[in-house]
Structure formats: C-alpha cells, structure tokens
Design an enzyme around this catalytic site. Structure first.
Site: not given
Ligand code: CAA
Length: 258
Positions: A65, A109, A112, A132
């Site tokens: 992200a 992300g 993911e 993260e």
C-alpha cells in the site's frame, strides 16, 4: 477510464494487467487500485477474455500500500472509507481465473494482491513479505489470513511478526507459489499457463474456482458435498459430452462453453 498507473493488453483471450507506477515501486495508491479494479471489471465483462494475468516490472510486483498516501490518515478516514475493502473486491470476487506473475518485491499489499489471485507464478528473484509491523500497523488485505492458509501458522506468524522477506525458493517450498521460473522467462511461462487455461471449457473453469475457493469457507464434509454436486451438474453441459467423446475418439476436445 483512461489508465495512468496500469497497462492493459488483451491478446489471444488473455488480459495482461501490468502495474506501472515505477517511481513508487507500484505502491498501491487509490488511483492504481481504482484502475486495477476497473480493468478487472472490464475483463470480466469482455467475452474475448478467458484468463487474466496481473504482473509488475522485473524489479517489483508491488511494494505494498502507498505509505505516503496513508501516513497522515486517521482511524476515522480509513474506517469510514473502508480502505482496501470494496476497492479490492473486483480482484477478490473475479469469476475468471487470475494468475499473479511476480518478479522482484511483493510486499505488504503487493504480497496480498498476489495471494488474492487464483495462484502465483514467481520469478527466481521474487521476495515476498508482510513488513507492515515495521510501520506500526498490521497487514490489511489478507496478510494474516490468506498467508496463514498458504504457508501455515508458523511461517505466517514469523513473517508478520518480524517483517522478514521470503525468497522464491522458500515461497515454493512453503506452498505460497505454484512455480518458480527464471526471471527472464516469467511472462513466457505465465502466458503459456494462461493459454492452457483459456482453451478449457469456461464452465469447468468457473466450477473449479468455486469449488477450490469453497474449501476455504466450509468444513471438509460440506466442501466434498459441494464439489460432488458441482461435478454432477457438469453432466448437464455440452462440454462434458464433448470432452468425454473427444477422449473416447482420441482427438482434442472443442469446448464451446455450453
Ligand atoms: N509506498 C509509497 N512509496 C513507496 C513504497 C510504498 N509502499 N515503497 C517504495 N516506495 C517509494 C520510495 O518512497 C521511493 O520513492 P522516492 O524515490 O521518491 O524516495 C521509491 O519508491 C523507491 O524506493 P526505495 O528507494 O526504498 O527502493 P529500494 O530498492 O531501496 O527498496 C523496498 C525497495 C525494499 C521495496 C523498499 O522500498 C520498501 O521497503 N518499501 C516499503 C515496503 C512496505 O513496507 N510495504 C508495506 C506497505 S503497508 C501495506 O501494504 C498495508 C497493507 O497490508 C494494506
């Protein structure tokens, strides 16, 4: 929608979506996620597309992200906007198969997103991670959930608690990826795999996706019943008649998705 952060190419029934935000290592900001969702939605609706591939560059699939975009957000901002909720659904809920072709970093992300696809083929330079924890947060698009189902609790805890990266060899050994290929051959091999999927009956392809995905959501007994009922239902299709007749007649099947 005009795309600025992805490149979409459709050829031979395969839609390749290339994440293309090199200066930020394909970090998933709002715009990129919206473009990706739009591209997948269009590919789903396009009868010419029978398989999708999501990929990045040789250096990076996606570095997670967008930290810069998230840094100043408050709890209320991310919760009320349901950050990475509905915006990721086009990929998560796609009916057509999606292969992640991962080269280089697939972090946070990015890892993911790759796990959200149906399966991952990676290059030998791939590095997966859920870092993260180093940012004072936790994974938010499946890094504690899908990763645990892929690699088991011990490795998922290790990766999420330490933020360490997993290389391609470990990723294959752990069941995170289906194949590891030399980096220069990643797209060639992935397109070959996608072409094999594209030539099957799309009815069977959807039935496989539904059945494998159901195994995550239900007990073994219920999953086996679901699979058996779907298997039975395939006998109502022309493609079952064609597939089995072709075997008996020692020829290639001509599926018509009917
Ligand atoms: N968000 C925003 N920008 C990012 C980014 C990210 N996730 N990752 C890299 N960038 C940017 C850097 O800020 C840098 O920009 P500038 O040139 O403008 O400074 C550029 O991309 C190149 O990055 P580096 O100089 O760091 O490149 P490197 O080759 O030295 O390192 C890397 C590569 C190891 C991937 C490193 O960039 C890195 O650690 N990135 C962050 C990885 C990360 O923490 N991901 C998790 C994000 S949070 C998340 O994903 C939450 C969730 O689950 C939903």
């Amino acid at each position: 929608m005009a795309y600025e952060m992805i490149i979409v190419e459709i050829a031979d029934h395969i839609c390749v979506i290339k994440l293309n935000r090199p200066k930020a290592l394909n970090a998933l900001n709002g715009q990129l996620v919206a473009e990706l969702g739009d591209a997948v939605t269009h590919a789903e609706a396009n009868d010419k597309v029978r398989c999708m591939v999501i990929t990045g560059s040789e250096k990076v699939f996606a570095a997670g992200a967008d930290i810069i975009e998230m840094a100043e957000k408050t709890f209320v901002d991310v919760a009320s906007g349901d950050l990475f909720g509905a915006s990721m659904m086009p990929v998560q809920d796609a009916k057509k198969p999606i292969i992640a072709a991962v080269s280089g970093y697939a972090l946070g992300g990015g890892c993911e997103l790759a796990m959200m696809c149906d399966f991952i083929i990676c290059a030998d330079n791939a590095k997966f991670g859920q870092p993260e924890i180093n940012l004072g947060v936790i994974a938010g698009i499946g890094g504690t959930q899908r990763l645990t189902r892929f690699v088991g609790k011990s490795k998922a805890m290790d990766m999420n608690l330490t933020g360490r990266f997993m290389d391609a060899e470990e990723a294959e050994r752990s069941g995170l990826v289906s194949r590891v290929v030399p980096v220069k051959r990643l797209m060639e091999v992935t397109l070959d795999v996608a072409a094999k999927i594209a030539e099957k009956s799309q009815i069977s392809i959807k039935a496989v996706k539904d059945s494998v995905n159901r195994s995550y959501e239900t007990t073994l007994a219920e999953g086996l019943l679901f699979e058996r009922r779907v298997f039975h239902s395939m006998f109502a299709t022309d493609d079952q008649k064609e597939g089995m007749a072709a075997f008996v007649e020692k020829r290639e099947p001509q599926f018509r998705d009917k």
